[in-house]
Design a protein around this motif. Structure first.
Motif, PDB file in Angstrom:
ATOM      1  N   ARG A  20      -9.904   7.788  -4.733  1.00  0.00           N
ATOM      2  CA  ARG A  20      -9.596   6.707  -3.789  1.00  0.00           C
ATOM      3  C   ARG A  20      -8.270   6.954  -3.105  1.00  0.00           C
ATOM      4  O   ARG A  20      -7.413   7.646  -3.634  1.00  0.00           O
ATOM      5  CB  ARG A  20      -9.541   5.374  -4.545  1.00  0.00           C
ATOM      6  N   TRP A  21      -8.089   6.360  -1.926  1.00  0.00           N
ATOM      7  CA  TRP A  21      -6.822   6.512  -1.216  1.00  0.00           C
ATOM      8  C   TRP A  21      -6.585   5.335  -0.277  1.00  0.00           C
ATOM      9  O   TRP A  21      -7.512   4.640   0.127  1.00  0.00           O
ATOM     10  CB  TRP A  21      -6.769   7.829  -0.441  1.00  0.00           C
ATOM     11  N   LEU A  22      -5.325   5.129   0.022  1.00  0.00           N
ATOM     12  CA  LEU A  22      -4.862   4.186   1.054  1.00  0.00           C
ATOM     13  C   LEU A  22      -3.929   4.966   1.953  1.00  0.00           C
ATOM     14  O   LEU A  22      -3.055   5.690   1.475  1.00  0.00           O
ATOM     15  CB  LEU A  22      -4.075   3.019   0.453  1.00  0.00           C
ATOM     16  N   ARG A  23      -4.084   4.813   3.246  1.00  0.00           N
ATOM     17  CA  ARG A  23      -3.218   5.477   4.213  1.00  0.00           C
ATOM     18  C   ARG A  23      -2.528   4.403   5.051  1.00  0.00           C
ATOM     19  O   ARG A  23      -3.182   3.537   5.611  1.00  0.00           O
ATOM     20  CB  ARG A  23      -4.034   6.398   5.104  1.00  0.00           C
ATOM     21  N   PHE A  24      -1.209   4.486   5.100  1.00  0.00           N
ATOM     22  CA  PHE A  24      -0.407   3.533   5.876  1.00  0.00           C
ATOM     23  C   PHE A  24       0.188   4.238   7.079  1.00  0.00           C
ATOM     24  O   PHE A  24       0.699   5.353   6.967  1.00  0.00           O
ATOM     25  CB  PHE A  24       0.759   2.986   5.036  1.00  0.00           C
ATOM     26  N   THR A  25       0.121   3.585   8.214  1.00  0.00           N
ATOM     27  CA  THR A  25       0.886   3.983   9.386  1.00  0.00           C
ATOM     28  C   THR A  25       1.746   2.776   9.733  1.00  0.00           C
ATOM     29  O   THR A  25       1.571   1.701   9.148  1.00  0.00           O
ATOM     30  CB  THR A  25      -0.034   4.343  10.586  1.00  0.00           C
ATOM     31  N   PRO A  26       2.661   2.889  10.654  1.00  0.00           N
ATOM     32  CA  PRO A  26       3.487   1.725  10.990  1.00  0.00           C
ATOM     33  C   PRO A  26       2.691   0.517  11.500  1.00  0.00           C
ATOM     34  O   PRO A  26       3.203  -0.603  11.491  1.00  0.00           O
ATOM     35  CB  PRO A  26       4.421   2.262  12.072  1.00  0.00           C
TER      36      PRO A  26
END
Length: 100
Positions: A49-55
């Motif tokens: 699993r993963w979470l990707r954050f951008t501004p």
């Protein structure tokens, strides 16, 4: 302090919180959290699993995208929920570790 510097400090702080809470919640898990940080990307991986954050957004491994923003008052907004930045980081890291 300029808005750009504030944004950079908030970004660095949030990445550090995600890393710390991921490690803390990983103590009692068979998985470890891996955090990758760039100027405009934070990636939290736990197992598959993963979470990707951008501004401006948070993308989940199922490609669900929700608005994300670090606010100058030290809060974070994910979707329609705004809470203290450290509470957001702890909650998201905990949810990732528990779901894997």
């Amino acid at each position: 302090m300029t808005n750009e510097r504030i944004d950079r400090e908030l970004w660095t702080s949030f990445a550090s919180l995600i890393r710390s809470y991921g490690a803390a919640h990983g103590l009692n898990s068979r998985h470890q959290a891996v955090v990758e940080v760039g100027n405009d990307l934070i990636l939290l991986r736990v197992g598959t699993r993963w979470l990707r954050f951008t501004p401006s957004e948070m993308i989940e491994d199922n490609n669900r995208t929700v608005p994300f923003h670090l606010n100058h008052d030290g809060t974070a907004t994910v979707g329609e929920v705004t809470e203290e930045m450290d509470l957001t980081a702890e909650r998201l890291a905990r949810e990732m570790m528990q779901s894997e």
